[in-house]
Design a protein around this motif. Sequence first.
Motif, PDB file in Angstrom:
ATOM      1  N   PHE A   7       0.815  -1.205   0.000  1.00 41.47           N
ATOM      2  CA  PHE A   7       0.000   0.000   0.000  1.00 41.47           C
ATOM      3  C   PHE A   7       0.857   1.266   0.000  1.00 41.47           C
ATOM      4  CE2 PHE A   7      -2.609  -3.288   1.997  1.00 41.47           C
ATOM      5  CZ  PHE A   7      -3.676  -3.278   1.130  1.00 41.47           C
ATOM      6  N   MET A   8       2.197   1.120   0.065  1.00 38.38           N
ATOM      7  CA  MET A   8       3.123   2.252  -0.012  1.00 38.38           C
ATOM      8  C   MET A   8       3.945   2.103  -1.287  1.00 38.38           C
ATOM      9  SD  MET A   8       4.733   2.435   3.770  1.00 38.38           S
ATOM     10  CE  MET A   8       3.800   2.815   5.226  1.00 38.38           C
ATOM     11  N   ASP A   9       4.150   3.198  -2.021  1.00 39.51           N
ATOM     12  CA  ASP A   9       4.971   3.097  -3.233  1.00 39.51           C
ATOM     13  C   ASP A   9       6.457   3.079  -2.867  1.00 39.51           C
ATOM     14  OD1 ASP A   9       5.716   5.708  -2.769  1.00 39.51           O
ATOM     15  OD2 ASP A   9       4.381   6.548  -4.277  1.00 39.51           O
ATOM     16  N   MET A  10       7.300   2.905  -3.877  1.00 37.69           N
ATOM     17  CA  MET A  10       8.735   2.731  -3.647  1.00 37.69           C
ATOM     18  C   MET A  10       9.502   4.053  -3.559  1.00 37.69           C
ATOM     19  SD  MET A  10       9.253  -0.496  -3.356  1.00 37.69           S
ATOM     20  CE  MET A  10      10.961  -0.793  -3.697  1.00 37.69           C
ATOM     21  N   LYS A  11       8.820   5.170  -3.533  1.00 40.72           N
ATOM     22  CA  LYS A  11       9.490   6.470  -3.472  1.00 40.72           C
ATOM     23  C   LYS A  11       9.812   6.890  -2.037  1.00 40.72           C
ATOM     24  CE  LYS A  11       7.100   8.121  -7.562  1.00 40.72           C
ATOM     25  NZ  LYS A  11       6.114   9.078  -8.062  1.00 40.72           N
ATOM     26  N   ASN A  12       9.446   6.095  -1.070  1.00 40.96           N
ATOM     27  CA  ASN A  12       9.644   6.456   0.325  1.00 40.96           C
ATOM     28  C   ASN A  12      11.117   6.408   0.713  1.00 40.96           C
ATOM     29  OD1 ASN A  12       6.877   6.724   0.998  1.00 40.96           O
ATOM     30  ND2 ASN A  12       6.700   4.509   1.028  1.00 40.96           N
ATOM     31  N   SER A  13      11.478   7.243   1.671  1.00 42.46           N
ATOM     32  CA  SER A  13      12.797   7.173   2.293  1.00 42.46           C
ATOM     33  C   SER A  13      12.586   6.872   3.778  1.00 42.46           C
ATOM     34  CB  SER A  13      13.574   8.479   2.102  1.00 42.46           C
ATOM     35  OG  SER A  13      12.899   9.536   2.730  1.00 42.46           O
ATOM     36  N   TRP A  14      13.426   6.012   4.309  1.00 44.52           N
ATOM     37  CA  TRP A  14      13.286   5.537   5.673  1.00 44.52           C
ATOM     38  C   TRP A  14      14.454   6.015   6.517  1.00 44.52           C
ATOM     39  CZ3 TRP A  14       9.322   2.004   7.100  1.00 44.52           C
ATOM     40  CH2 TRP A  14       8.498   1.624   6.049  1.00 44.52           C
ATOM     41  N   LYS A  15      14.178   6.432   7.742  1.00 43.52           N
ATOM     42  CA  LYS A  15      15.219   6.805   8.688  1.00 43.52           C
ATOM     43  C   LYS A  15      14.936   6.061   9.992  1.00 43.52           C
ATOM     44  CE  LYS A  15      17.319  10.662  11.110  1.00 43.52           C
ATOM     45  NZ  LYS A  15      17.221  12.087  11.423  1.00 43.52           N
ATOM     46  N   LYS A  27      17.389   1.829  29.227  1.00 44.55           N
ATOM     47  CA  LYS A  27      16.263   2.201  28.368  1.00 44.55           C
ATOM     48  C   LYS A  27      16.659   2.064  26.906  1.00 44.55           C
ATOM     49  CE  LYS A  27      14.301   5.446  31.643  1.00 44.55           C
ATOM     50  NZ  LYS A  27      13.946   6.847  31.898  1.00 44.55           N
ATOM     51  N   LEU A  28      15.734   1.599  26.098  1.00 42.11           N
ATOM     52  CA  LEU A  28      15.948   1.438  24.667  1.00 42.11           C
ATOM     53  C   LEU A  28      14.841   2.177  23.935  1.00 42.11           C
ATOM     54  CD1 LEU A  28      17.158  -0.085  22.131  1.00 42.11           C
ATOM     55  CD2 LEU A  28      15.410  -1.798  22.575  1.00 42.11           C
ATOM     56  N   SER A  29      15.201   2.893  22.876  1.00 41.94           N
ATOM     57  CA  SER A  29      14.179   3.515  22.043  1.00 41.94           C
ATOM     58  C   SER A  29      14.531   3.296  20.576  1.00 41.94           C
ATOM     59  CB  SER A  29      14.041   5.010  22.339  1.00 41.94           C
ATOM     60  OG  SER A  29      15.195   5.702  21.945  1.00 41.94           O
ATOM     61  N   VAL A  30      13.500   3.099  19.769  1.00 38.62           N
ATOM     62  CA  VAL A  30      13.643   2.926  18.330  1.00 38.62           C
ATOM     63  C   VAL A  30      12.602   3.825  17.673  1.00 38.62           C
ATOM     64  CG1 VAL A  30      13.548   1.319  16.391  1.00 38.62           C
ATOM     65  CG2 VAL A  30      14.364   0.523  18.619  1.00 38.62           C
ATOM     66  N   ASP A  31      13.059   4.711  16.798  1.00 40.36           N
ATOM     67  CA  ASP A  31      12.173   5.589  16.027  1.00 40.36           C
ATOM     68  C   ASP A  31      12.355   5.276  14.551  1.00 40.36           C
ATOM     69  OD1 ASP A  31      11.432   6.838  18.367  1.00 40.36           O
ATOM     70  OD2 ASP A  31      12.768   8.537  18.092  1.00 40.36           O
ATOM     71  N   ILE A  32      11.252   5.117  13.828  1.00 40.19           N
ATOM     72  CA  ILE A  32      11.287   4.879  12.394  1.00 40.19           C
ATOM     73  C   ILE A  32      10.457   5.969  11.727  1.00 40.19           C
ATOM     74  CG2 ILE A  32      10.740   3.286  10.526  1.00 40.19           C
ATOM     75  CD1 ILE A  32      10.994   1.009  12.571  1.00 40.19           C
ATOM     76  N   TYR A  33      11.115   6.760  10.876  1.00 35.92           N
ATOM     77  CA  TYR A  33      10.462   7.829  10.143  1.00 35.92           C
ATOM     78  C   TYR A  33      10.358   7.430   8.674  1.00 35.92           C
ATOM     79  CZ  TYR A  33      11.978  10.612  14.158  1.00 35.92           C
ATOM     80  OH  TYR A  33      12.199  11.097  15.412  1.00 35.92           O
ATOM     81  N   VAL A  34       9.228   7.720   8.049  1.00 39.74           N
ATOM     82  CA  VAL A  34       9.058   7.473   6.616  1.00 39.74           C
ATOM     83  C   VAL A  34       8.706   8.799   5.955  1.00 39.74           C
ATOM     84  CG1 VAL A  34       7.819   6.184   4.857  1.00 39.74           C
ATOM     85  CG2 VAL A  34       8.223   5.141   7.089  1.00 39.74           C
ATOM     86  N   GLY A  35       9.473   9.122   4.921  1.00 42.52           N
ATOM     87  CA  GLY A  35       9.238  10.349   4.182  1.00 42.52           C
ATOM     88  C   GLY A  35       8.968  10.035   2.718  1.00 42.52           C
ATOM     89  N   HIS A  36       8.287  10.959   2.046  1.00 40.42           N
ATOM     90  CA  HIS A  36       7.921  10.782   0.640  1.00 40.42           C
ATOM     91  C   HIS A  36       8.190  12.105  -0.069  1.00 40.42           C
ATOM     92  CE1 HIS A  36       5.290  10.114  -2.853  1.00 40.42           C
ATOM     93  NE2 HIS A  36       5.468   8.822  -2.587  1.00 40.42           N
ATOM     94  N   ASP A  38       6.564  13.645  -2.368  1.00 39.90           N
ATOM     95  CA  ASP A  38       5.345  14.435  -2.581  1.00 39.90           C
ATOM     96  C   ASP A  38       4.565  14.675  -1.291  1.00 39.90           C
ATOM     97  OD1 ASP A  38       5.915  14.404  -5.318  1.00 39.90           O
ATOM     98  OD2 ASP A  38       4.810  12.521  -5.591  1.00 39.90           O
ATOM     99  N   LEU A  39       4.579  13.700  -0.390  1.00 37.68           N
ATOM    100  CA  LEU A  39       3.764  13.773   0.827  1.00 37.68           C
ATOM    101  C   LEU A  39       4.518  14.298   2.041  1.00 37.68           C
ATOM    102  CD1 LEU A  39       2.064  10.278   0.437  1.00 37.68           C
ATOM    103  CD2 LEU A  39       1.130  12.492  -0.229  1.00 37.68           C
ATOM    104  N   GLY A  40       5.842  14.369   1.968  1.00 39.20           N
ATOM    105  CA  GLY A  40       6.637  14.783   3.126  1.00 39.20           C
ATOM    106  C   GLY A  40       6.741  13.641   4.128  1.00 39.20           C
ATOM    107  N   LYS A  41       7.077  13.982   5.373  1.00 37.88           N
ATOM    108  CA  LYS A  41       7.157  12.964   6.423  1.00 37.88           C
ATOM    109  C   LYS A  41       5.737  12.628   6.867  1.00 37.88           C
ATOM    110  CE  LYS A  41      11.690  14.146   8.171  1.00 37.88           C
ATOM    111  NZ  LYS A  41      12.489  14.585   9.311  1.00 37.88           N
ATOM    112  N   TYR A  42       5.325  11.398   6.630  1.00 33.81           N
ATOM    113  CA  TYR A  42       3.931  11.055   6.918  1.00 33.81           C
ATOM    114  C   TYR A  42       3.766   9.878   7.865  1.00 33.81           C
ATOM    115  CZ  TYR A  42       4.292   7.225   3.548  1.00 33.81           C
ATOM    116  OH  TYR A  42       4.657   6.084   2.886  1.00 33.81           O
ATOM    117  N   PHE A  43       4.851   9.282   8.331  1.00 30.96           N
ATOM    118  CA  PHE A  43       4.707   8.126   9.209  1.00 30.96           C
ATOM    119  C   PHE A  43       5.828   8.120  10.231  1.00 30.96           C
ATOM    120  CE2 PHE A  43       5.564   3.673  10.278  1.00 30.96           C
ATOM    121  CZ  PHE A  43       4.304   3.253  10.662  1.00 30.96           C
TER     122      PHE A  43
END
Length: 97
Positions: A7-15, A27-36, A38-43
């Motif tokens: 449901f996501m196209d291949m134009k995304n960039s992941w951080k 303490k452990l933390s994990v953050d996953i950002y998805v950017g596009h 056209d859409l900007g950072k959306y997840f």
Amino acid sequence: SLHVSPFMDMKNSWKIKTTCPDADGGKLSVDIYVGHPDLGKYFLARLGARESRHRSKRSERADLRTLWHYGYMPHRVAVWIYWQALVLLWKGAPLHM
């Protein structure tokens, strides 16, 4: 390239950003950002965890209770993911293959 959903196209960039548990008092933390483009950072997915205070108190009863509560968690998560995919398909979401 990381492709986790049709449901996501291949134009995304992941951080992916993590912290080391030893450096922050267990303490452990994990953050996953998805950017596009056209859409900007959306997840954003965020996980925060800490070391159990009962780590040294191990018993067979506690282990069986943990197995009962969390043993099938991966299966439940997989079923929930596929259920949500069916709901999205039912609503007409486009697929990107």
